[in-house]
Design an enzyme around this catalytic site. Sequence first.
Site, PDB file in Angstrom:
ATOM      1  N   HIS A 247       0.808  -1.225   0.000  1.00 39.88           N
ATOM      2  CA  HIS A 247       0.000   0.000   0.000  1.00 39.88           C
ATOM      3  C   HIS A 247       0.840   1.274   0.000  1.00 39.88           C
ATOM      4  O   HIS A 247       0.333   2.351   0.294  1.00 39.88           O
ATOM      5  CB  HIS A 247      -0.971   0.044   1.193  1.00 39.88           C
ATOM      6  CG  HIS A 247      -1.908  -1.125   1.253  1.00 39.88           C
ATOM      7  ND1 HIS A 247      -2.758  -1.455   0.229  1.00 39.88           N
ATOM      8  CD2 HIS A 247      -2.137  -2.034   2.226  1.00 39.88           C
ATOM      9  CE1 HIS A 247      -3.450  -2.525   0.566  1.00 39.88           C
ATOM     10  NE2 HIS A 247      -3.090  -2.908   1.770  1.00 39.88           N
ATOM     11  N   ARG A 303      -2.340  18.045   2.604  1.00 44.49           N
ATOM     12  CA  ARG A 303      -0.949  18.524   2.640  1.00 44.49           C
ATOM     13  C   ARG A 303      -0.321  18.379   1.259  1.00 44.49           C
ATOM     14  O   ARG A 303      -0.926  17.834   0.353  1.00 44.49           O
ATOM     15  CB  ARG A 303      -0.158  17.664   3.634  1.00 44.49           C
ATOM     16  CG  ARG A 303      -0.255  16.193   3.247  1.00 44.49           C
ATOM     17  CD  ARG A 303       0.641  15.279   4.018  1.00 44.49           C
ATOM     18  NE  ARG A 303       0.268  13.892   3.854  1.00 44.49           N
ATOM     19  CZ  ARG A 303       0.618  13.116   2.842  1.00 44.49           C
ATOM     20  NH1 ARG A 303       1.340  13.610   1.850  1.00 44.49           N
ATOM     21  NH2 ARG A 303       0.233  11.856   2.789  1.00 44.49           N
TER      22      ARG A 303
HETATM   23  P1  ADP Z   1      -3.602   5.197   3.759  1.00 44.19           P
HETATM   24  O1  ADP Z   1      -4.175   6.420   4.424  1.00 44.19           O
HETATM   25  O2  ADP Z   1      -3.001   4.245   4.731  1.00 44.19           O
HETATM   26  O3  ADP Z   1      -2.713   5.528   2.598  1.00 44.19           O
HETATM   27  P2  ADP Z   1      -5.811   4.635   1.902  1.00 44.19           P
HETATM   28  O4  ADP Z   1      -7.207   4.636   2.318  1.00 44.19           O
HETATM   29  O5  ADP Z   1      -5.317   5.799   1.104  1.00 44.19           O
HETATM   30  O6  ADP Z   1      -4.860   4.409   3.179  1.00 44.19           O
HETATM   31  O7  ADP Z   1      -5.500   3.314   1.079  1.00 44.19           O
HETATM   32  C1  ADP Z   1      -4.189   2.971   0.697  1.00 44.19           C
HETATM   33  C2  ADP Z   1      -4.221   1.898  -0.357  1.00 44.19           C
HETATM   34  O8  ADP Z   1      -4.938   0.727   0.136  1.00 44.19           O
HETATM   35  C3  ADP Z   1      -4.947   2.280  -1.641  1.00 44.19           C
HETATM   36  O9  ADP Z   1      -4.128   2.987  -2.543  1.00 44.19           O
HETATM   37  C4  ADP Z   1      -5.326   0.893  -2.146  1.00 44.19           C
HETATM   38  O10 ADP Z   1      -4.171   0.272  -2.696  1.00 44.19           O
HETATM   39  C5  ADP Z   1      -5.715   0.120  -0.893  1.00 44.19           C
HETATM   40  N1  ADP Z   1      -7.161   0.243  -0.586  1.00 44.19           N
HETATM   41  C6  ADP Z   1      -7.753   1.117   0.265  1.00 44.19           C
HETATM   42  N2  ADP Z   1      -9.098   0.964   0.281  1.00 44.19           N
HETATM   43  C7  ADP Z   1      -9.379  -0.043  -0.590  1.00 44.19           C
HETATM   44  C8  ADP Z   1     -10.605  -0.668  -1.070  1.00 44.19           C
HETATM   45  N3  ADP Z   1     -11.809  -0.320  -0.628  1.00 44.19           N
HETATM   46  N4  ADP Z   1     -10.487  -1.673  -1.993  1.00 44.19           N
HETATM   47  C9  ADP Z   1      -9.280  -2.041  -2.462  1.00 44.19           C
HETATM   48  N5  ADP Z   1      -8.110  -1.502  -2.057  1.00 44.19           N
HETATM   49  C10 ADP Z   1      -8.139  -0.514  -1.137  1.00 44.19           C
END
Ligand code: ADP
Length: 461
Positions: A247, A303
């Site tokens: 991620h 940010r």
């Molecule tokens: P963080 O704040 O930890 O970066 P995010 O919500 O932005 O978390 O999610 C990070 C990554 O996790 C996304 O880019 C994707 O790869 C995966 N992800 C998050 N939510 C989902 C979802 N509903 N289905 C599939 N993958 C997800």
Amino acid sequence: MPETPEQPAPELFDTVLIANRGEIAVRIQRACRELGLKTVAICSEADRQAPYGSTADSFLCIGPSSAAKSYLNQDAILLAARLAGAGAIHPGYGFLSENAAFADAIEKAGLVFIGPIASSIAIMGDKISAKRAMMAAGVPCVPGPDTALPDDPATIERIALEIGYPIIIKAAGGGGGRGMRVVPKADLLHEAIALTREEARKAFGSPSLYMEKFLEHPRHIEIQVICDDHGNAAWLGHRDCSMQRRHQKVVEEAPAAGIAPDIIQPVGMACVQACLQIGYRGVGTFEFLYEDGAFYFIEMNTRLQVEHPVTEMTSGVDIVQAQIRVAQGHALDLAQGDVTCEGHSFECRINAEDPETFLPSAGVVTHLALPAGPGIRVDTHIHSGYKVSPYYDSLIAKLIVHAPTRAEAMARMREALAGTEVEGISTNIPFLRALFEDGAFAQGETDIHYLEQWLKLRRAA
Ligand code: ADP
């Protein structure tokens, strides 16, 4: 009486303390100097020799090497700002950049926080309230409720069934790719919730969780926005950050390949509308998952982001300067109609880590050669003889290229990577070189799981 010409309003500040380190401290300092602003650099004991210290107007060591006692020490940073006469604080990314209490403390101390108002950070910092705000503003979200999971097991089971498996359990306060767990089927639900709740409690100080549909083959597409205090907001185009490991983004590009303007346009405008609705100020990023032609909001980062340069390359807007100017109270000097997207840009994150195991690699850089040439940009804080410390993030440089087409930008990145030599420590450069030779990546439109699968196949080979 003769008419006196209208005097420009005095600037809100002429000195900026940069509450960060590494490449972003260098980047922000550069933007400040170009705007005629003085800079105050801070460091921990581990960063005393950092080159960004000698190029700032003032340089203060604010604490020991541990980030908790230095770059995260709000009182020490505020004291440094007072001692050095700074009128504003730029938080960079990471550290205190999304800490609403810090933004509040800065404003209460009579200084300017170069970022949104504290309440915007607080709303977006909680992924549940962010989702609620976005749904209210008409931004498309991932299917699932905009409320925290209740305690009652039967209700939780019902919500999961309504969404449909697979689902993902996420910590409301999560970040950095942590605090998430995929649940493929019902009999794993309660255990996944218990584990994630415990993780969330420990890592983010809040056990609050929510649940949404797990999208199985999405791309990560994000929209860059900038807003002023005068009711103006614009989006500067989109980026694809699907190349992720655990991620975490590894390679980013702008624009996202293969997304027609008439598909992305309404999403960009919905983001602008959402900003106006919540009275957002400064730069921000709306992150979406994109699957089967539809966009689903996942979170907003309030940010500057690591990957902002790819948008700078394609839009021609200096995002850091624009961010500082709106914090000074200026109106945005660009309208939505002025925003264009020229050519294609890639960014590679060069990390001090083993290219096979990805374990961090600290030590002294004994030799450094950086690429140069048309359309090549390197954002870094390191030099030959630089000591990469084990205390902080492993990002040591960002390699950014720009060319008329995606294929040409890929070729340029291959050339840039070939011209990058870092010795004395391990880096992920060999891995990035191999990735830029990959056929599917060259085709474009790979999803967020592609890199992990590619790594697995490589290991097996
Ligand atoms: P963080 O704040 O930890 O970066 P995010 O919500 O932005 O978390 O999610 C990070 C990554 O996790 C996304 O880019 C994707 O790869 C995966 N992800 C998050 N939510 C989902 C979802 N509903 N289905 C599939 N993958 C997800």
